[in-house]
Structures are given as C-alpha cells and as structure tokens.
Design an enzyme around this catalytic site. Structure first.
Site, short mmCIF file in Angstrom:
data_model
loop_
_atom_site.label_atom_id
_atom_site.label_comp_id
_atom_site.label_asym_id
_atom_site.label_seq_id
_atom_site.Cartn_x
_atom_site.Cartn_y
_atom_site.Cartn_z
N ASP A 66 5.94 4.77 0.64
CA ASP A 66 5.56 4.25 2.47
C ASP A 66 4.37 2.28 2.14
O ASP A 66 4.53 2.04 2.69
CB ASP A 66 4.85 4.94 3.08
CG ASP A 66 3.39 5.37 2.92
OD1 ASP A 66 3.43 4.85 1.84
OD2 ASP A 66 2.64 6.18 3.40
N HIS A 67 4.37 2.92 0.91
CA HIS A 67 3.18 1.19 1.19
C HIS A 67 3.69 0.20 0.70
O HIS A 67 3.28 -0.83 0.03
CB HIS A 67 2.07 1.70 -0.28
CG HIS A 67 0.80 2.21 0.91
ND1 HIS A 67 1.29 3.45 1.92
CD2 HIS A 67 -0.59 1.69 0.74
CE1 HIS A 67 -0.29 3.45 2.02
NE2 HIS A 67 -1.05 3.34 1.28
N ASP A 111 -4.70 8.81 -0.06
CA ASP A 111 -5.50 7.60 1.09
C ASP A 111 -6.44 7.81 2.43
O ASP A 111 -6.74 8.98 2.25
CB ASP A 111 -4.18 7.27 1.99
CG ASP A 111 -3.89 6.09 2.64
OD1 ASP A 111 -3.33 5.67 1.96
OD2 ASP A 111 -4.24 6.93 3.47
N ARG A 159 -7.42 -0.55 10.68
CA ARG A 159 -8.50 -1.25 10.18
C ARG A 159 -7.70 -2.99 10.10
O ARG A 159 -7.13 -3.02 10.10
CB ARG A 159 -8.28 -0.90 8.73
CG ARG A 159 -9.43 -1.20 7.31
CD ARG A 159 -9.33 0.00 6.22
NE ARG A 159 -10.45 0.88 6.69
CZ ARG A 159 -9.55 2.37 5.61
NH1 ARG A 159 -8.59 1.57 4.90
NH2 ARG A 159 -10.08 3.22 5.62
N SER A 179 -10.14 1.93 1.68
CA SER A 179 -9.22 2.39 1.14
C SER A 179 -10.12 3.14 0.12
O SER A 179 -11.07 3.07 -0.35
CB SER A 179 -8.07 1.25 0.66
OG SER A 179 -7.51 2.36 -0.28
N ARG A 229 -8.51 3.39 -2.52
CA ARG A 229 -8.04 3.21 -3.86
C ARG A 229 -8.63 3.02 -4.95
O ARG A 229 -9.61 2.61 -4.98
CB ARG A 229 -7.34 2.07 -3.68
CG ARG A 229 -8.12 0.76 -3.48
CD ARG A 229 -7.70 -0.84 -2.81
NE ARG A 229 -7.17 -0.38 -2.04
CZ ARG A 229 -6.88 -1.31 -0.25
NH1 ARG A 229 -7.36 -2.50 -1.06
NH2 ARG A 229 -6.34 -1.42 0.49
#
Length: 788
Positions: free
Chosen positions: A134-135, A199, A482, A677, A679
């Site tokens: 999806d990213h 995520d 965000r 995030s 990440r």
C-alpha cells in the site's frame, strides 16, 4: 504455555537447529489450543481458531493473582501473557512477555523486516502473518493509471515480497488491494485480538475491540520466530464518552479533541480505553478512526469494548461466527470490570463536542470549527485552501464516503461543486468496488473529485503534487491522521490541517478556512444563499460489500521449492550484514553528529515520500538520515559542520565521512524524539552510519524500542536542562558501561575545550535489552543463542 513451549532462549536454539520440526510443533500447539471454538481466525486462516477459551483460562490465573477489577485493556493484554502465573505485572513498570495472535506488515517496512527474518535462518513463520502492498503507489493522475505505473516501477520489490511470503508462509496482499489497516479491519481483526504491525497506525484494529500495536520490524521478527514479544506494561487512560454523535460532529472529532487535550506525547506508555454510554452512538469504522489516530498522541494503542456495532460490522464482512463467539465472552474478556481504575480519566460529552480542525504542522493543535476563522487570521495561516483530500487509513470507510457524498450532492443540487482539487482515497478494493457500485464514486466525479488508487498516497507523501512550487506558502485540508512539516508533499511551507472527511468536503466547496458549515451560507448558481445540510450516510451498505477484484495470494503449504533472490547490484534491495558487537569498552570522546533543535519525528530522521523506494536497501536509504532535522547550530536543515575537517555538508555525507575515518558519534535531541511512524529505518540508519547513542530529553515509545533492537543506546537526560550543556563541538564519553544495568543511570562526561562536566543519563534497558546492546543488535543476539 510455558509447559508446552520452551523458554525464549531455548526456543531460539531449537529454531536454529531443527526449524521444520519446531514449526510443526507450533502449528500443532495452535490447533490444540484453539480447537475448542472451531471458529477460524479468518477465512484465510482456516486451520487456526479463535483463542477465547485459552485467553479466558490465562485471565483466570491473572485475576487470582491481582485480585482487583481489570480494565478491558488489561484483560486483552494479560490474557496473552506467555507465563501468566509468574509474570511480574505492574502498570508502567514491568516488561510483559506476550504471545500475539498475528503479525501484519506494510510493503515499505516489510522489506527490512523480511530481510531480517531471512538473516535469522528460520524456515517459516510461526504465527499467521501478512504483507500488504500500500505504501509504494504514488498519486499522480488517478487510481487505474497510478496503480499500473507503481506495479511497473516497483516490480522488483513486489516480486521480492511475493516470493518471500510464499517461501516463509505469509499471506500476500497485492498492490491495489488497499491500505493495510482497512484490510485488517475487513478480514483479520476480532474482539480480543493481540496483533503487532509494522506501521504506527496499526491501532486502527481497536475499532473491532482488538489490541493492535505498532512496532518495528525487529519486533515482528521475534513474533514470527515464536519468541515472546516484550512490551513495557502500559498504563491505561480512560476516556468516558457520554451523549451521542450527531449532526456535523463525527468520530474523528473525538480523537481530534483527545489530541488537543493530551498533546502528541500525552499518551506515551499508555493504552487509551474508550468507554461509556456514548460509545454505542459510534459505528465500528468510526471507532477504528478514533483508535487509528491515537498514534498521534503517542499511545501504545487504543481500544473500544465489544458491542452490537462491532457485531453488525463482523456480520456485514462475512464473519458472523466470530460475532457470535465474541458475544459468549463479552463480559469475561471483552469489556471492562465494574469499578476498574484508570491512571487518568478524560470526560467527553458527545452532545456538546464541536467539529474540530487540527494543525498546521502538528496534529494536537486543535481549533473548534467556530474558532478556526479567528485563529487562522490571528496566526497568519493562508486562508485560501488549495487542495482537499479525503480517505486514507483513518477515514475511508463506506460510512465516511457516503456522508461526504451527501454533502457533495447537496452542493450540486444548488449548482455548485468543489472549488478546488478534491482527491478521494478508498481504503480498500472492497470499498472502491462498493462505492462504485452504489454510485458514490460517480457523485465524487461530478463534484470535481479524483478517485485515487487504493493506497496510502498523499497521506504518506506519495503525491506528485504540481499545483504549487516548493517553498510556496499554501493550505491543504485532509481527513488524514498526521500533518508534520512537509509530510504530504515535501513542501515545508504547506500548512496541512487534519479534520473529518465531512469538513474537508464542506471546506472544499467554500475553498477557504474561514467557512463554518454549521453557521455560514453559500451562494448557489442561481444567486440564492443556502446552508449545507448536516451530512448523513449508511453505516454499512444495504446490498452488502462488493469484494471487487481478488488481490490476495495465499502461501503454498511448503516453501521449499520457492527461491528468493536479491541482486547484489540492486538499488532497491540489499541483504543485511550484521552490526558490530560492543567491544566491552566505554564509549569515549564521541563526536556530536548533530544537536537537533525542536520537533524531531521519524519523518525528520528518515523521510518518506520519494525515499520509500529505498526502504529495502539500508545503505541507499541512509542518504536521507536527519535531512529534515533542524541543526541547533545554524537553524538549518541538512547542513552541519564536519568536526573532523571543519567543512560543512549534509548530515548523511558528514556521517559517512566519520564512518570512513572510524569516528564514532552521538546525536542529541529534544522532547518526544522519534514520534510518528514506526519505521525502524530511523534507528537502522544511525547505526549503519556509525552512531553509538542517541541522547534526548524524552523518546516516543516505538522509536526507543527500535533503537534498542539495533544495538544503539537510547539515553535521556536525568536533568532536561543538561541538553544545553552539549554543544556541536562537544566530545561525549559514556562511562562504566560494563556495569550497565536496569535502572542504573549511565555516567556521561561532556568535554567542551578544557572544560569537563559530568552528568547522569537515564535509560529503560532491561537485562534482555542490555544483551542486545552487547551483541550489537537483537538479531545478533538471536543468532548467538541459536548457535549455543
């Protein structure tokens, strides 16, 4: 469970030496534990069943020990303890060892997680796990063309993810399937679930009564390897909802108000638990919206109690059996005990809650719609709105789309439509197909909208925006979660405001921030004034959901015949090399790479947008390290002084020079460092380029854990004012590290020329995590144990 499975250490050893038999044993264990209910976790996990009986037995053990009423969050969390009989349980203090039910990963973070899993030497994942593409889909023209372009540009990465999933036993959701959190809600989330996801908006699943927690990829590797997952026992913040949602007020306004109250760090180390009579006025997908954006206040996750709105959603998505089974355990596991105690309690009356617009540049700056015009003028925000955007993982449900369509139809009935570009992001292929069948997409098209691909798109910076130049001051309004500086379009001058999709739609019709649809009038094409009616829309589609195209690939029974190849010349993918072990000595005379001023999110440390393409290549993505952070020395981004030779350059360039010359360094930061995030690249990159410690006033939860996992020391000033003692030219020594122990501060020596000062630095490392530091990373430690 401790009697059936071994300790974490022994498990790793066996996994390293006899993976196939261990994986078989794990599957047998799952079957034996879950067989009582015979209701599958999902239609894709037909051989794994709902764990309510097992959870209830574990919870009984905990109840007898604690002998007090439990919150809903505690029930779900403690019922997943690896060793409920012996686990130390103290909110805000203990480290819990947990057994999550499943793992979910989006494609950008899955690359590094799966590369780490490959490095572990394991043969197959031990719990149900999925990857969601999806990213990597950039919004440019429209859904169909953008998706086709993304498949072509990212073919190497998609092929890697698909083949890795097939080899190691993960489900694979193809590009175009939708956003990970919507797919989870539609297919996998259930009341009482404990899930981790790579995520930060994984808490979306709380809308279906699950504890869904965002983590880094290394945590996902632990769970997929059947090692107990560790989490500091969260505090619990209760939010008591009274009254009813109605009119222009939406579920989004609940979390916008909570963010305004708690701020971006007020939920750190806590679960937000919603309760009260007002809960039943909110749809299941509305509850998911509220839980999703809990990430913006630093919360571990958010949760709602199981109710009929959730049961209706489960039935509508083909999971009536789960709803029936959940109802059997509603009082035992899926709702809070009477007289349970919260660490903090917030009261919100939905009858009087006003629609909110939050921003710009931070999601906790709340403006009630009645104050938005005044506040915007006072603060000099650009009043003309350039683009309106609805959808994203936060607000892309059928109900959201229907309510926005009702506003659009109301405007078009008076001969007007959106004054500005209006972009719509469906959350999933199922939502896209259903709103197309039911005529909602056609309404948006006539309104002047563009339906984008079923993907994250502009919400995460995947937006080829052409209407403004970088540096041009402008305003956009979104229903996203965000709004950090430059997040959506890489333009630091873009003022992004987050609000409900209904207000985005109304503001797009007016084209200005000083429009209040509750009180202000618009002018129709006939010159007559009119007010927009309050939005309305069906909670669930009357004709049921249309699944659309089949975008799921199940893994084969065995992956033995599947090969996974990574081209050594690839710019997108890179196999990982182990980080170096700690040599047993103190870290002395460390150079300060950068002293960051102000907000430093994971976006500042490792930007997304165009950099997403390198998420599977550690060396290449490290070229974005700290490029968005503000250097305290000159108030500039990506311009620091090389203390070795006196030259000035970009942060990654200076770090690479230090690494080439064996200069070890630290980075210094402010409050809530690493918010945003999940990440883990924001931890991997500093480690890869020679960092040894990050010293800040306070950390966001996920990022602090990610730093620990990669062998970096996450340290906080015992006295926040000591931040001012460190200068860009300082030399930092971390002393007596052989005595590093839980709860024991680290001695720090700061040299500024001939002046030497000593300060104390705190940490939250436990014994297990100290082992990661000594081994060089958690993955290194896993391999050490497997080799024993």
């Amino acid at each position: 469970m401790a009697a059936r499975l071994m300790s974490a250490q022994a498990q790793v050893c066996r996994l390293g030496k006899n993976v196939v038999s261990e994986a078989a044993m794990v599957r047998q264990f799952h079957a034996s534990c879950y067989s009582a209910s015979k209701v599958a976790l999902s239609k894709f996990d037909s051989d794994v069943f709902l764990p309510y009986e097992k959870l209830n037995k574990r919870l009984d053990v905990v109840r007898s020990r604690l002998n007090r009423p439990l919150t809903l969050s505690e029930k779900v969390l403690y019922s997943h303890l690896d060793d409920p009989a012996n686990q130390d349980i103290e909110r805000g203090t203990s480290y819990l060892r947990l057994r999550p039910d499943r793992v979910a990963m989006q494609d950008a973070t899955a690359q590094m997680a799966l590369l780490q899993f490959i490095s572990s030497g394991l043969k197959r994942v031990a719990v149900p796990s999925t990857v969601h593409c999806d990213h990597l889909i950039e919004a440019q023209i429209g859904g169909v063309k953008d998706l086709a372009r993304a498949k072509d540009l990212n073919r190497e990465v998609y092929d890697f993810l698909a083949s890795t999933c097939a080899k190691y036993g993960l489900g694979f959701w193809k590009p175009g399937s939708g956003i990970i959190h919507q797919i989870i809600l539609e297919n996998y989330a259930f009341p009482g679930l404990l899930m981790i996801g790579t995520d930060s908006h994984t808490p979306n699943g709380g809308g279906l009564g699950g504890l869904c927690i965002g983590v880094g990829g290394a945590d996902a590797v632990d769970v997929m390897a059947d090692i107990p997952w560790e989490l500091k026992c969260p505090k619990v913040i209760g939010v008591n909802l009274t009254g009813k949602i109605s009119g222009w007020t939406s579920p989004k306004d609940v979390i916008l108000k909570v963010a305004d109250i708690l701020t971006v760090k007020g939920g750190t180390g806590a679960i937000i638990e919603y309760h009260g009579k007002g809960v039943d006025s909110i749809s299941c997908t509305g509850m998911a919206t509220i839980c999703n954006m809990g990430a913006e206040i630093g919360a571990t996750t958010s949760l709602f109690p199981f109710n009929n709105r959730m049961a209706d959603y489960l039935k509508s998505t083909g999971r009536g059996g789960i709803a029936a089974e959940a109802q059997k355990f509603q009082s035992k596991i899926l709702s809070a005990d009477k007289n349970c105690e919260y660490d903090e309690l917030i009261e919100i009356n939905l009858d009087t809650l006003e629609p909110h617009v939050n921003g710009p540049f931070t999601p906790d700056l709340g403006h009630p719609i009645s104050k938005l015009a005044e506040n915007s003028k006072k603060n000099g925000y650009p009043m003309d709105i350039r683009v309106g955007l609805i959808g994203s993982c936060t607000n892309s449900s059928y109900e959201d789309m229907g309510r926005c369509a009702s506003i659009a139809k109301d405007a078009m009935a008076h001969g007007i439509k959106s004054k500005i570009p209006f972009n719509v992001t469906p959350g999933s292929e199922q939502i896209r197909a259903t709103i197309e069948r039911d005529g909602i997409s056609e309404v948006f098209d006539k309104f002047g909208g563009t339906v984008l691909a079923n993907a994250c798109g502009p919400c995460i910076g995947q937006w080829d925006r052409q209407d403004v130049k970088k540096g041009d001051k402008n305003t956009i309004v979104t229903s996203y979660n965000r709004n950090f500086t430059g997040r959506n379009d890489a333009n630091p001058a873009t003022h992004c405001f987050v609000t409900s999709p209904e207000l985005v739609t109304a503001l797009s019709i007016a084209g200005r921030l000083d429009f209040n649809p509750l009180t202000d009038e618009l002018t129709g094409s006939d010159g007559k004034k009119f007010k927009l009616n309050a939005p309305f829309g069906d909670e669930l589609p009357a004709k049921g959901f249309d699944p659309g195209q089949d975008t799921y690939t199940a893994p084969p029974t065995t992956g033995d015949k599947v090969s996974v190849a990574v081209d050594p010349k690839s710019s997108r993918l890179q196999l990982l090399e182990p980080f170096d072990k700690w040599n047993g000595s103190d870290l002395t005379d460390l150079t300060v790479l950068i002293k960051v001023k102000g907000k430093c999110t994971t976006d500042h440390i490792s930007a997304a947008g165009p950099w997403l393409k390198y998420r599977g290549h550690l060396d290449n993505i490290s070229n974005n390290m700290f490029i968005g952070a503000t250097n305290s020395e000159n108030n500039e981004m990506n311009n620091i002084k090389n203390q070795r030779n006196g030259s000035w350059g970009g942060v990654p360039d200076v770090a690479r020079d230090y690494k080439a010359n064996n200069v070890k360094w630290v980075a210094v930061g402010d409050e809530n460092y690493g918010e945003g995030s999940s990440r883990e690249h924001a931890a991997l990159e500093p480690r890869h380029l020679g960092g040894r410690a990050i010293i800040v006033k306070s950390f966001a939860r996920i990022h602090e854990t990610n730093l620990k996992k990669q062998g970096l020391l996450p340290l906080t000033f015992a006295n926040a004012a000591d931040y001012d003692k460190i200068q860009p030219t300082s030399k930092i020594s971390l002393l007596n590290l052989k005595g590093l122990a839980p709860g024991k501060p680290v001695e720090c020596e700061i040299k500024n020329g001939d002046k030497v000062e000593k300060i104390k630095l705190n940490h939250t490392l436990n014994d297990l995590q100290i082992g990661w530091f000594k081994a060089g990373s958690a993955l290194n430690r896993m391999k050490e144990l497997a080799a024993q």
